[in-house]
Every structure is written in structure tokens, then in C-alpha cells.
Write a protein that holds these residues in place. Structure first.
Motif, PDB file in Angstrom:
ATOM      1  N   ARG A   1       0.818  -1.233   0.000  1.00 40.59           N
ATOM      2  CA  ARG A   1       0.000   0.000   0.000  1.00 40.59           C
ATOM      3  C   ARG A   1       0.848   1.278   0.000  1.00 40.59           C
ATOM      4  O   ARG A   1       0.305   2.380   0.046  1.00 40.59           O
ATOM      5  N   TRP A   2       2.178   1.129   0.057  1.00 38.68           N
ATOM      6  CA  TRP A   2       3.054   2.314   0.206  1.00 38.68           C
ATOM      7  C   TRP A   2       3.088   3.103  -1.104  1.00 38.68           C
ATOM      8  O   TRP A   2       3.272   2.537  -2.192  1.00 38.68           O
ATOM      9  N   LYS A   3       2.894   4.396  -1.049  1.00 38.18           N
ATOM     10  CA  LYS A   3       2.797   5.257  -2.238  1.00 38.18           C
ATOM     11  C   LYS A   3       4.051   6.072  -2.486  1.00 38.18           C
ATOM     12  O   LYS A   3       4.069   6.970  -3.318  1.00 38.18           O
ATOM     13  N   GLY A   4       5.111   5.811  -1.712  1.00 38.62           N
ATOM     14  CA  GLY A   4       6.340   6.581  -1.868  1.00 38.62           C
ATOM     15  C   GLY A   4       6.602   7.495  -0.674  1.00 38.62           C
ATOM     16  O   GLY A   4       5.771   7.649   0.237  1.00 38.62           O
ATOM     17  N   MET A   5       7.813   8.120  -0.654  1.00 39.51           N
ATOM     18  CA  MET A   5       8.213   8.959   0.478  1.00 39.51           C
ATOM     19  C   MET A   5       7.704  10.393   0.301  1.00 39.51           C
ATOM     20  O   MET A   5       7.535  10.880  -0.830  1.00 39.51           O
ATOM     21  N   THR A   6       7.586  11.042   1.437  1.00 40.34           N
ATOM     22  CA  THR A   6       7.156  12.436   1.455  1.00 40.34           C
ATOM     23  C   THR A   6       8.353  13.337   1.178  1.00 40.34           C
ATOM     24  O   THR A   6       9.511  12.920   1.279  1.00 40.34           O
ATOM     25  N   PRO A   7       8.141  14.621   0.836  1.00 45.96           N
ATOM     26  CA  PRO A   7       9.277  15.543   0.581  1.00 45.96           C
ATOM     27  C   PRO A   7      10.181  15.678   1.788  1.00 45.96           C
ATOM     28  O   PRO A   7      11.407  15.793   1.630  1.00 45.96           O
ATOM     29  N   SER A   8       9.644  15.677   3.010  1.00 48.18           N
ATOM     30  CA  SER A   8      10.496  15.790   4.199  1.00 48.18           C
ATOM     31  C   SER A   8      11.403  14.568   4.341  1.00 48.18           C
ATOM     32  O   SER A   8      12.594  14.672   4.688  1.00 48.18           O
ATOM     33  N   GLN A   9      10.818  13.373   4.037  1.00 48.57           N
ATOM     34  CA  GLN A   9      11.627  12.155   4.101  1.00 48.57           C
ATOM     35  C   GLN A   9      12.726  12.192   3.039  1.00 48.57           C
ATOM     36  O   GLN A   9      13.870  11.771   3.291  1.00 48.57           O
ATOM     37  N   LEU A  10      12.399  12.675   1.842  1.00 50.83           N
ATOM     38  CA  LEU A  10      13.411  12.777   0.790  1.00 50.83           C
ATOM     39  C   LEU A  10      14.519  13.752   1.197  1.00 50.83           C
ATOM     40  O   LEU A  10      15.706  13.505   0.943  1.00 50.83           O
TER      41      LEU A  10
ATOM     42  N   ASP B   1      15.492  14.458   4.300  1.00 56.25           N
ATOM     43  CA  ASP B   1      16.317  13.778   5.311  1.00 56.25           C
ATOM     44  C   ASP B   1      17.309  12.812   4.657  1.00 56.25           C
ATOM     45  O   ASP B   1      18.479  12.711   5.065  1.00 56.25           O
ATOM     46  N   ILE B   2      16.854  12.120   3.616  1.00 57.16           N
ATOM     47  CA  ILE B   2      17.729  11.168   2.921  1.00 57.16           C
ATOM     48  C   ILE B   2      18.870  11.905   2.235  1.00 57.16           C
ATOM     49  O   ILE B   2      20.035  11.478   2.267  1.00 57.16           O
ATOM     50  N   ARG B   3      18.573  13.068   1.619  1.00 55.96           N
ATOM     51  CA  ARG B   3      19.626  13.827   0.938  1.00 55.96           C
ATOM     52  C   ARG B   3      20.662  14.324   1.945  1.00 55.96           C
ATOM     53  O   ARG B   3      21.872  14.283   1.684  1.00 55.96           O
ATOM     54  N   LYS B   4      20.184  14.802   3.128  1.00 57.76           N
ATOM     55  CA  LYS B   4      21.121  15.255   4.154  1.00 57.76           C
ATOM     56  C   LYS B   4      22.001  14.095   4.649  1.00 57.76           C
ATOM     57  O   LYS B   4      23.222  14.252   4.830  1.00 57.76           O
ATOM     58  N   ALA B   5      21.387  12.914   4.828  1.00 61.37           N
ATOM     59  CA  ALA B   5      22.176  11.756   5.275  1.00 61.37           C
ATOM     60  C   ALA B   5      23.210  11.365   4.221  1.00 61.37           C
ATOM     61  O   ALA B   5      24.366  11.005   4.545  1.00 61.37           O
ATOM     62  N   GLN B   6      22.844  11.453   2.933  1.00 61.60           N
ATOM     63  CA  GLN B   6      23.794  11.146   1.866  1.00 61.60           C
ATOM     64  C   GLN B   6      24.952  12.148   1.842  1.00 61.60           C
ATOM     65  O   GLN B   6      26.104  11.771   1.591  1.00 61.60           O
ATOM     66  N   GLU B   7      24.646  13.441   2.101  1.00 60.16           N
ATOM     67  CA  GLU B   7      25.706  14.447   2.122  1.00 60.16           C
ATOM     68  C   GLU B   7      26.669  14.189   3.272  1.00 60.16           C
ATOM     69  O   GLU B   7      27.892  14.303   3.118  1.00 60.16           O
ATOM     70  N   ARG B   8      26.139  13.837   4.456  1.00 59.63           N
ATOM     71  CA  ARG B   8      27.008  13.512   5.586  1.00 59.63           C
ATOM     72  C   ARG B   8      27.885  12.300   5.249  1.00 59.63           C
ATOM     73  O   ARG B   8      29.076  12.273   5.568  1.00 59.63           O
TER      74      ARG B   8
END
Length: 379
Positions: free
Chosen positions: A273-282, A284-291
Motif C-alpha cells: 500500500r506504500w505510495k512513496g516517500m514524502t518531501p520531508s523524508q526525501l 532527510d535522505i539527501r542530508k544523510a547522503q551528504e554527511r
């Protein structure tokens, strides 16, 4: 005490002289280069070969003699066996002839007990009532005796004739009764055939009625089946339309993210049923990738520093190894020089010792007479 003037033993002296003569002959053969072959006594070897050949021929003749003797013994044994078999057959034949001539069953003492013709040969107990063999105490008549044989035989013949006539009458009566029974059976069969025809006609009419009823029943069932199929198709069409409406207006096509929330916690989702991540989740993922990128860059710089330090230490170690190898090579050349000096000194000492042995110790070299004492005997 000891007797020294003993007589000469001519026999022993002859043996000693014979051995001496044989030794001289052997010496002449061995030391003669024309007859000697690599120090071997050719004549003795030829004599041994001749003796061995004679022994083999003797053994061969002995074996052939034994084989011929064995063959002759086998032939004699076969002849004796045939003769024994013929004697046994002749003895059996003579025994059978003796039994056939002198040991007949009729010559036996108990023949009268089991003679099969004893009753034929035996006389009757009495011929008539006035038989002279019947004495005063003899019984005149026994139960079962038939002295009136002729009259009885005639009576029996008449009785048999009467029985035959009665049997013929009974047979004729039975034949008439059989004919009547056959006539009645034919009438009965004709009646049964007529009844069977009537029953067959009634059965055919009944079968036609049943066939008509079955056709009507099958037609009714076919109409009912078609109606059920129409209702089933209509129900399936309604279900399909309902399912299409549910998909159109449901949470799947409307992209409702709340349907993916799991009952096990807010951090868990339902995969189907998952429709994808929200902009806030995306974000957070970009910040984690930068770190992670910055951390990887720092680790790479540290790895470069370690590699440079390792290269510096490797160059220093190579330079130290080269210096150590040069020092080792200088020590090796010095040891080789010392060893060469020691070898020259030992060579001078050995040469001086050899000259001392040749000039001071070995002053008496062997002459030709010393070597002539060898090969003077054959032993």
C-alpha cells in the motif's frame, strides 16, 4: 711311545698322486690362453653339459617307459573290466535260466495255498446226495447248495422272458406318455410366446412414454440452465462494474498515503500500500547522503596519508636492505679470500707430506718377483 716307521699306504699314496695329476691337468687348462675363456674350465663345463644331456635323455626315456607302462596297464584294466562285465552277464543269464527251469512257482511247497486255479482243480464237496465220499457223520445238505440247477435255470429263463415283456410294455407306455408331454410342452411354449409378444408390445409402449417424458424433462432442465447462466453473467457483470468503481474511487488510485501506515508502529509501512516517500523524508535522505559523502572524503584523505607514510617507510627499508646486502657481500669476499689462503697452505702441506712418503717411507718398491707369485695354483 709313537711308532714312526709305519708302512706306506699305497692306496692313499695313489689317491694323492691322482689328485696331484688332476691339479696339474687343471692348471694346464686354466693357464693356457688358447683353451681358457675368462678363467672358466671349458672341458669341465662341456663334460657337465654332456652329463646333463645324458641325464635328461635318461629321464625322458624313463618317463616314456613309465607312460607306455601306464598305457599298457590301462588297456589291461579295460580288458579285465570288459571280461568281468561279460562274466557277470553270463552269471546272471545262467541264474535266470536256472530259475526258469528249476524254480517254477508250481514246484514250491506252499503252491497249493495261493494257486489261482485251485478252485478250478478242486472237486466239489459232493456230487449228489448218494455221494460215496459222504460218510455216516457227513452232512447231506448245506445252505446255498443248488442241486436243482436245471429246473431253477429254466424257471429263471421264464422269469427273465416275462420281465422282458413287462419292460417292453412299460417302455411303450413311457413312449406314449413322452409324446403326450411333448405335445403339452409345445402348446405351453406357444402360449408363452404369445404372452411374450404381448409383454414386448406393452414394454415398447411404456418405453415410448418414458422417452417422451425424458425429453420434456431435459427441455425443462435446459431452459433452467440457460436462465442460471444468464443470471450468472449478469451477476459477474455487476461485480466487475462494482470492482472498477472501487478501484477508481479507492485509496490506490487516489494516492492516499495514510493507507500505508502499519498498525505495528508509525515507523513501519505496509509494502503493498506504500505510495512513496514524502518531501520531508526525501530531504532527510539527501542530508544523510551528504554527511556520508563528507565522511567518505575524510576517510579517503586519511587513507592517502597512510599510503604516503607506508611508501616513505618502504623506501627507507629498501635503502637499509641495500646497505646491509653490500656489507654482507664484503664479508663474503673476505671469507673467500681467507678460505683460498687456507687451501693453498693445506696444498703445500700435502705436497710436502707426499714427498716425505715417497723419499723417506716408501723406499722399497715391489719388484717383478713379487707379482710372479700370484696365479701359481688353480685354487
Amino acid at each position: 711311545m709313537y711308532k714312526l716307521d709305519l708302512p706306506v699306504d699305497y692306496k692313499e699314496a695313489a689317491a694323492i698322486e691322482r689328485r696331484r695329476q688332476m691339479e696339474e691337468e687343471r692348471k694346464s687348462r686354466i693357464f693356457n690362453a688358447k683353451t681358457r675363456i675368462i678363467g672358466v674350465d671349458r672341458q669341465a663345463i662341456d663334460q657337465q653339459m654332456f652329463d646333463k644331456k645324458q641325464q635328461e635323455e635318461f629321464e625322458q626315456k624313463r618317463h616314456e617307459a613309465f607312460a607306455a607302462d601306464a598305457v599298457r596297464n590301462d588297456l589291461i584294466a579295460q580288458m579285465l573290466e570288459r571280461r568281468q562285465a561279460e562274466d557277470i552277464r553270463a552269471l546272471n543269464r545262467a541264474e535266470n535260466e536256472f530259475r526258469a527251469l528249476h524254480q517254477q512257482p508250481s514246484c514250491r511247497r506252499e503252491w497249493d495255498l495261493y494257486d489261482p486255479d485251485a478252485l478250478k482243480k478242486d472237486k466239489p464237496a459232493r456230487v449228489h446226495d448218494d455221494d460215496p465220499r459222504c460218510g455216516t457223520s457227513s452232512l447231506q445238505k448245506f445252505d446255498g447248495e443248488d442241486l436243482n440247477n436245471k429246473a431253477r435255470t429254466k424257471y429263471q429263463q421264464e422269469q427273465a422272458r416275462q420281465w422282458l415283456m413287462e419292460q417292453m410294455i412299460e417302455k411303450e407306455q413311457a413312449k406314449q406318455n413322452q409324446n403326450k408331454a411333448n405335445r403339452l410342452y409345445e402348446l405351453k411354449m406357444r402360449e408363452l410366446d404369445e404372452r411374450a409378444c404381448q409383454l414386448a408390445k406393452a414394454e415398447e409402449e411404456c418405453r415410448r412414454a418414458i422417452e417422451a417424458a425424458r425429453k420434456d424433462f431435459n427441455a425443462a432442465q435446459d431452459r433452467e440452465r440457460k436462465e442460471k447462466e444468464r443470471l450468472k453473467k449478469q451477476q459477474e457483470l455487476d461485480d466487475n462494474m462494482t470492482e472498477i468503481a472501487n478501484h477508481i474511487y479507492g485509496d490506490i488510485l487516489t494516492e492516499n498515503p495514510s493507507v500505508a501506515h502499519s498498525a505495528w508502529g508509525p515507523h513501519r509501512v505496509i509494502p503493498d500500500r506504500w505510495k512513496g516517500m514524502t518531501p520531508s523524508q526525501l530531504e532527510d535522505i539527501r542530508k544523510a547522503q551528504e554527511r556520508q559523502r563528507l565522511e567518505n572524503e575524510r576517510l579517503r584523505q586519511e587513507e592517502d596519508l597512510r599510503n604516503k607514510e607506508w611508501d616513505r617507510q618502504r623506501v627507507a627499508n629498501a635503502r637499509a636492505a641495500l646497505l646491509l646486502e653490500r656489507a654482507t657481500e664484503r664479508k663474503r669476499r673476505e671469507l673467500e679470500k681467507q678460505q683460498a689462503d687456507e687451501n693453498r697452505r693445506l696444498s703445500h702441506e700435502q705436497h710436502a707430506h707426499q714427498e716425505f712418503l715417497d723419499k723417506e717411507v716408501y723406499t722399497n718398491p715391489p719388484t717383478a718377483a713379487y707379482f710372479m707369485q700370484f696365479n701359481t695354483t688353480t685354487r
